[in-house]
Design an enzyme around this catalytic site. Structure first.
Site, short mmCIF file in Angstrom:
data_model
loop_
_atom_site.label_atom_id
_atom_site.label_comp_id
_atom_site.label_asym_id
_atom_site.label_seq_id
_atom_site.Cartn_x
_atom_site.Cartn_y
_atom_site.Cartn_z
N CYS A 65 0.87 -1.18 0.00
CA CYS A 65 0.00 0.00 0.00
C CYS A 65 0.91 1.23 0.00
O CYS A 65 2.10 1.11 -0.31
CB CYS A 65 -1.01 -0.03 1.14
SG CYS A 65 -0.35 0.21 2.81
N GLY A 66 0.39 2.38 0.30
CA GLY A 66 1.22 3.58 0.21
C GLY A 66 2.38 3.54 1.18
O GLY A 66 3.54 3.71 0.81
N HIS A 98 12.90 -15.93 12.35
CA HIS A 98 12.56 -15.94 13.78
C HIS A 98 11.06 -15.89 14.04
O HIS A 98 10.58 -16.52 14.98
CB HIS A 98 13.20 -14.74 14.49
CG HIS A 98 14.69 -14.81 14.60
ND1 HIS A 98 15.40 -14.09 15.54
CD2 HIS A 98 15.61 -15.51 13.88
CE1 HIS A 98 16.70 -14.34 15.41
NE2 HIS A 98 16.85 -15.19 14.39
N ARG A 133 13.06 -21.92 20.57
CA ARG A 133 12.64 -20.62 21.13
C ARG A 133 11.81 -19.82 20.12
O ARG A 133 10.87 -19.12 20.50
CB ARG A 133 13.86 -19.81 21.59
CG ARG A 133 14.79 -19.36 20.49
CD ARG A 133 16.06 -18.74 21.08
NE ARG A 133 16.92 -18.13 20.06
CZ ARG A 133 17.67 -18.83 19.22
NH1 ARG A 133 17.69 -20.14 19.25
NH2 ARG A 133 18.43 -18.19 18.33
N ARG A 137 7.80 -18.88 20.68
CA ARG A 137 7.30 -17.49 20.60
C ARG A 137 6.22 -17.36 19.53
O ARG A 137 5.19 -16.70 19.73
CB ARG A 137 8.47 -16.54 20.31
CG ARG A 137 9.44 -16.47 21.47
CD ARG A 137 10.78 -15.87 21.08
NE ARG A 137 11.75 -16.00 22.16
CZ ARG A 137 13.08 -15.98 22.00
NH1 ARG A 137 13.60 -15.82 20.79
NH2 ARG A 137 13.87 -16.11 23.04
C1 RB5 Z 1 -3.88 5.43 0.45
O1 RB5 Z 1 -3.84 6.77 0.09
C2 RB5 Z 1 -3.03 5.19 1.69
O2 RB5 Z 1 -3.65 5.72 2.80
C3 RB5 Z 1 -2.75 3.72 1.87
O3 RB5 Z 1 -2.17 3.22 0.71
C4 RB5 Z 1 -1.77 3.31 2.96
O4 RB5 Z 1 -0.66 4.14 2.97
C5 RB5 Z 1 -2.28 3.03 4.27
O5 RB5 Z 1 -1.53 2.57 5.14
#
Ligand code: RB5
Length: 153
Positions: A65-66, A98, A133, A137
């Site tokens: 994502c962004g 890990h 370990r 975890r």
């Molecule tokens: C989209 O604009 C943005 O908010 C999304 O891609 C992301 O960065 C969210 O974590």
């Protein structure tokens, strides 16, 4: 390795590059979208990546994502998913060795393609250590999921 690959609009350009890169590296890519620049909601695509991993259609997932933050938060809501936001190669490798992460989250607005390729290489080349370990975890994380799922009203 079979890899589920997803993104929102903020991760689209990097996802397209990673798709080609992963195939060039010999991986099989299950692209779950999005495939256009139209704004979408990252939880919808994090869910698709996570479901592909949990359902056995892919061994691991990569979600862009962004920033990578929202993708990581959303993916980790699905029990059995251990997603890590890794923008350094040490974490991308050690997160698998890990912590047994099965989804790598990346920020398409944070890392450039060359670093992203290195991150993906570190993530896909790594294996869980199986050290007692680390397994203990990891299993405690799973126990947290179980305990707090039962406690929800
Ligand atoms: C989209 O604009 C943005 O908010 C999304 O891609 C992301 O960065 C969210 O974590």
């Amino acid at each position: 390795m079979r890899i589920a690959l997803g993104c929102d609009h903020g991760g689209l350009e990097l996802k397209k590059l990673l798709h080609s890169f992963l195939e060039k590296e010999g991986h099989t890519v299950l692209n779950v979208g999005t495939d256009t620049p139209a704004p979408v909601d990252y939880p919808d695509y994090a869910r698709k990546v996570a479901e592909a991993v949990l359902g056995g259609k892919a061994e691991r997932g990569i979600m862009v994502c962004g920033s990578g933050v929202g993708a990581c938060v959303a993916a980790n809501k699905l029990p059995g998913i251990r997603a890590g936001l890794c923008h350094d190669t040490y974490s991308a490798r050690q997160g698998v060795e890990h912590d047994d992460i099965n989804v790598l989250c990346l920020g398409g607005r944070i890392v450039g393609p060359e670093l992203a390729y290195e991150l993906v290489k570190a993530f896909t080349a790594a294996s869980f250590s199986n050290a007692e370990r680390h397994a203990r975890r990891r299993d405690k994380v799973t126990a947290l999921e179980d305990e707090f799922r039962e406690k929800r009203p």
